[in-house]
Design a protein around this motif. Structure first.
Motif, PDB file in Angstrom:
ATOM      1  N   ARG A  24      -2.790  -7.613  -1.283  1.00 48.82           N
ATOM      2  CA  ARG A  24      -2.119  -8.725  -0.616  1.00 48.82           C
ATOM      3  C   ARG A  24      -2.883 -10.032  -0.790  1.00 48.82           C
ATOM      4  O   ARG A  24      -2.489 -11.051  -0.231  1.00 48.82           O
ATOM      5  N   LEU A  25      -3.966  -9.983  -1.542  1.00 53.27           N
ATOM      6  CA  LEU A  25      -4.779 -11.177  -1.727  1.00 53.27           C
ATOM      7  C   LEU A  25      -4.418 -11.927  -3.007  1.00 53.27           C
ATOM      8  O   LEU A  25      -4.427 -13.151  -3.038  1.00 53.27           O
ATOM      9  N   VAL A  26      -4.100 -11.190  -4.054  1.00 56.95           N
ATOM     10  CA  VAL A  26      -3.776 -11.794  -5.344  1.00 56.95           C
ATOM     11  C   VAL A  26      -2.266 -11.819  -5.578  1.00 56.95           C
ATOM     12  O   VAL A  26      -1.708 -12.839  -5.988  1.00 56.95           O
ATOM     13  N   LEU A  27      -1.601 -10.683  -5.306  1.00 56.01           N
ATOM     14  CA  LEU A  27      -0.170 -10.591  -5.554  1.00 56.01           C
ATOM     15  C   LEU A  27       0.637 -11.188  -4.414  1.00 56.01           C
ATOM     16  O   LEU A  27       0.272 -11.047  -3.240  1.00 56.01           O
ATOM     17  N   GLY A  28       1.732 -11.830  -4.765  1.00 59.31           N
ATOM     18  CA  GLY A  28       2.680 -12.303  -3.774  1.00 59.31           C
ATOM     19  C   GLY A  28       3.713 -11.228  -3.466  1.00 59.31           C
ATOM     20  O   GLY A  28       3.639 -10.103  -3.977  1.00 59.31           O
ATOM     21  N   PRO A  29       4.691 -11.535  -2.624  1.00 59.66           N
ATOM     22  CA  PRO A  29       5.719 -10.533  -2.289  1.00 59.66           C
ATOM     23  C   PRO A  29       6.462 -10.012  -3.506  1.00 59.66           C
ATOM     24  O   PRO A  29       6.705  -8.809  -3.624  1.00 59.66           O
ATOM     25  N   ARG A  30       6.824 -10.882  -4.440  1.00 58.01           N
ATOM     26  CA  ARG A  30       7.539 -10.428  -5.634  1.00 58.01           C
ATOM     27  C   ARG A  30       6.658  -9.555  -6.504  1.00 58.01           C
ATOM     28  O   ARG A  30       7.120  -8.563  -7.071  1.00 58.01           O
ATOM     29  N   GLY A  31       5.406  -9.926  -6.623  1.00 59.25           N
ATOM     30  CA  GLY A  31       4.490  -9.120  -7.414  1.00 59.25           C
ATOM     31  C   GLY A  31       4.297  -7.734  -6.842  1.00 59.25           C
ATOM     32  O   GLY A  31       4.238  -6.741  -7.583  1.00 59.25           O
ATOM     33  N   ARG A  32       4.225  -7.648  -5.511  1.00 56.83           N
ATOM     34  CA  ARG A  32       4.071  -6.333  -4.876  1.00 56.83           C
ATOM     35  C   ARG A  32       5.328  -5.488  -5.050  1.00 56.83           C
ATOM     36  O   ARG A  32       5.249  -4.274  -5.266  1.00 56.83           O
ATOM     37  N   LEU A  33       6.493  -6.125  -4.950  1.00 53.36           N
ATOM     38  CA  LEU A  33       7.738  -5.384  -5.166  1.00 53.36           C
ATOM     39  C   LEU A  33       7.831  -4.851  -6.592  1.00 53.36           C
ATOM     40  O   LEU A  33       8.270  -3.711  -6.820  1.00 53.36           O
ATOM     41  N   LEU A  34       7.414  -5.664  -7.553  1.00 50.72           N
ATOM     42  CA  LEU A  34       7.418  -5.218  -8.940  1.00 50.72           C
ATOM     43  C   LEU A  34       6.441  -4.062  -9.146  1.00 50.72           C
ATOM     44  O   LEU A  34       6.764  -3.076  -9.821  1.00 50.72           O
TER      45      LEU A  34
END
Length: 231
Positions: free
Chosen positions: A32-42
């Motif tokens: 949750r520090l580098v990735l945003g919500p879209r990145g985490r979903l991907l």
């Protein structure tokens, strides 16, 4: 080389590679520090897709090995029934890894059932964490249970080990960095229970003392009529 022979030689390797990708992307999706919500979903989508691929290659691997009489159906389905030492123990280790993979996949599919229920969320993490044990057991099984691995197989296993180790170390480093930036809980609770002047608020935010008998302006007055029409 026909398809059956190809799957006989590569089915287990493909299952391990897919499981490795599942573990790595699962670790990436927790950031949750580098990735945003879209990145985490991907990352979660790739994590689920590789998990499905790992289960598919696992089914192919077991079916081919039983069909080729490299392992009995009993040894493939019931871990440690045929023995706990030597080749029988290594085959049982692969069977155990398969069951742990299925358990991790099932808990992943049922994640919403455990969400937001306190201790149930901790139990979900413990059950879903069986994927790590499955990966370790599959790695030992693949290197020692069958024929002597070819160089490319050994290289794939080494890359799998390096990928999981790198992803795990990165997650631990990012978690420590995020913990250093987080405000301690006892400081938050202390600020919520203190008055403005005690919590470090500017003097303008402090409440002035109210003389005895003065009206309490903080309370809303009952309306006796429309403004400008008092008698």
């Amino acid at each position: 080389m026909d398809l059956h022979r190809f799957l006989d030689r590569t089915g287990g390797v493909l299952a391990l590679v897919s499981l490795t990708a599942t573990v790595v992307w699962g670790l990436v999706a927790t950031d949750r520090l580098v990735l945003g919500p879209r990145g985490r979903l991907l990352a979660q989508a790739v994590h689920r897709a590789t998990a499905v691929g790992a289960l598919g290659f696992l089914l192919v691997h077991v079916s081919v090995k039983v069909t080729e009489a490299h392992a009995s159906a009993t040894a493939a389905l019931l871990p440690f029934v045929s023995g706990v030492r030597g080749r029988d123990g290594l085959i049982a280790l692969g069977s155990l890894a398969g069951y742990l993979m299925v358990l991790a996949a099932a808990t992943g599919a049922l994640r919403s059932t455990f969400a937001g229920r306190g201790s149930a969320a901790h139990r979900w993490r413990a059950l879903h964490g069986c994927a790590y044990a499955a990966w370790c057991a599959a790695l030992l099984h693949g290197l020692n249970a069958g024929r002597a691995p070819a160089r490319w197989v050994t290289l794939c296993y080494a890359l799998c080990l390096a990928a999981v180790a790198g992803a795990l170390l990165s997650r631990l480093a990012l978690a420590r960095l995020a913990q250093g930036r987080r405000v301690p809980d006892h400081r938050i609770r202390g600020r919520r229970g203190r008055r403005p002047e005690e919590a470090g608020a500017p003097p303008a935010a402090r409440e002035a003392p109210v003389p005895p008998g003065a009206p309490d302006l903080a309370r809303p007055r009952a309306a006796h009529g429309a403004p400008g029409r008092h008698r």
